[in-house]
Design an enzyme around this catalytic site. Structure first.
Site, mmCIF file in Angstrom:
data_model
loop_
_atom_site.group_PDB
_atom_site.id
_atom_site.type_symbol
_atom_site.label_atom_id
_atom_site.label_comp_id
_atom_site.label_asym_id
_atom_site.label_seq_id
_atom_site.Cartn_x
_atom_site.Cartn_y
_atom_site.Cartn_z
ATOM 1 N N GLU A 91 89.557 33.616 84.434
ATOM 2 C CA GLU A 91 89.501 32.485 85.350
ATOM 3 C C GLU A 91 90.864 32.194 85.985
ATOM 4 O O GLU A 91 91.889 32.213 85.323
ATOM 5 C CB GLU A 91 89.000 31.232 84.621
ATOM 6 C CG GLU A 91 87.597 31.366 84.051
ATOM 7 C CD GLU A 91 86.514 31.512 85.139
ATOM 8 O OE1 GLU A 91 86.788 31.189 86.308
ATOM 9 O OE2 GLU A 91 85.398 31.955 84.794
ATOM 10 N N CYS A 153 83.823 24.709 79.698
ATOM 11 C CA CYS A 153 84.798 25.792 79.833
ATOM 12 C C CYS A 153 85.890 25.396 80.802
ATOM 13 O O CYS A 153 87.076 25.547 80.520
ATOM 14 C CB CYS A 153 84.096 27.090 80.245
ATOM 15 S SG CYS A 153 83.094 27.721 78.887
ATOM 16 N N HIS A 177 85.984 33.960 80.435
ATOM 17 C CA HIS A 177 84.533 33.867 80.234
ATOM 18 C C HIS A 177 84.009 35.227 79.802
ATOM 19 O O HIS A 177 84.358 36.249 80.398
ATOM 20 C CB HIS A 177 83.845 33.480 81.556
ATOM 21 C CG HIS A 177 83.466 32.041 81.637
ATOM 22 N ND1 HIS A 177 83.883 31.208 82.651
ATOM 23 C CD2 HIS A 177 82.676 31.272 80.832
ATOM 24 C CE1 HIS A 177 83.374 29.992 82.464
ATOM 25 N NE2 HIS A 177 82.642 30.001 81.366
HETATM 26 N N1 PCA Z 1 80.220 28.152 77.833
HETATM 27 C C1 PCA Z 1 80.050 26.910 78.566
HETATM 28 C C2 PCA Z 1 80.527 25.851 77.613
HETATM 29 C C3 PCA Z 1 80.592 26.475 76.285
HETATM 30 C C4 PCA Z 1 80.520 27.920 76.523
HETATM 31 O O1 PCA Z 1 80.664 28.812 75.690
HETATM 32 C C5 PCA Z 1 80.740 26.935 79.920
HETATM 33 O O2 PCA Z 1 80.799 27.994 80.565
HETATM 34 O O3 PCA Z 1 81.194 25.887 80.387
#
Ligand code: PCA
Length: 222
Positions: A91, A153, A177
């Site tokens: 990100e 996240c 991610h």
């Molecule tokens: N993914 C979510 C919140 C917790 C996770 O593992 C997200 O992408 O915000």
């Protein structure tokens, strides 16, 4: 800040890797598994501390800051699951907004700022382009993402960068991610979504850590 400098000039650092507990319809979250698997491991003499984080807008800040204050890391890498993606998503930016859910407490904010007087956004301070390049060179599908969403996240990424910035810590941070693992994808109805094996995701996170450690040295040891 206590830094342990080895004879060859390499700094022994502390790395905090966070992952999230399961949320929503998911009964498993690979980001938590990776954080816990890496806990206690070392990379180039630097120690990794893994921690599980709550999927809660209201509880996340305290859980995160407690860990940062306890561990005093030079690198913070927050991990989270991105259902349906086929690659490692590094990100670029965290925005000052909460607008998704409900979280695990049943809270569903709309257009709410994370920090009332915080800046609109923070850029990741880990070397995102270098990390993607290293991952791809190691045969791991990866790309930069320009939005971490508006759920937990994005929220943990914002909190981490805001804390480092306001406390003027000698630390860098970013968010990665990760996809489903194959077992999770196999459990879905009809057409399984994309997935990557847990061992490959773990390798990817180690590469991201190593690249970030080098970047920290370049930034603060010159
Ligand atoms: N993914 C979510 C919140 C917790 C996770 O593992 C997200 O992408 O915000």
């Amino acid at each position: 800040m206590t830094l342990n400098i080895l004879l060859n000039g390499v700094v022994k650092m502390r790395v905090l890797v966070t992952g999230f507990e399961p949320y929503g319809k998911e009964n498993y979250n690979p980001s938590k598994e990776i954080a816990l698997k890496l806990d206690g491991k070392e990379i180039n003499g630097s120690k990794i501390f893994g921690a599980e984080m709550p999927v809660s807008y209201r509880r996340i800040r305290e859980a995160l800051i407690t860990k940062i204050e306890e561990i005093k890391p030079q690198i913070v890498i927050n991990l989270g699951l991105a259902p349906g993606v086929s690659y490692i998503r590094v990100e670029r930016v965290a925005i000052n907004i909460m607008d998704a859910g409900p979280d695990n407490d049943g809270y569903r904010p709309i257009d709410k700022p994370i920090e009332l007087n915080g800046p609109p956004a923070y850029f990741a301070t880990i070397p995102i382009k270098k990390i993607v390049k290293e991952l791809k060179e190691n045969g791991i599908p990866a790309a930069i993402s320009n939005s971490a969403g508006t759920f937990l996240c994005n929220c943990i990424m914002y909190h981490t960068l805001h804390y480092i910035s306001t406390k003027k810590l000698k630390a860098i941070s970013g968010f990665i991610h990760i996809p489903y693992i194959p077992r999770q994808a196999a459990e879905k109805e009809r057409y399984p979504p994309p997935s990557l094996p847990l061992t490959l995701i773990e390798r990817a996170v180690k590469i991201a850590i190593k690249t970030s450690l080098d970047s920290w040295n370049e930034k603060f040891m010159k």
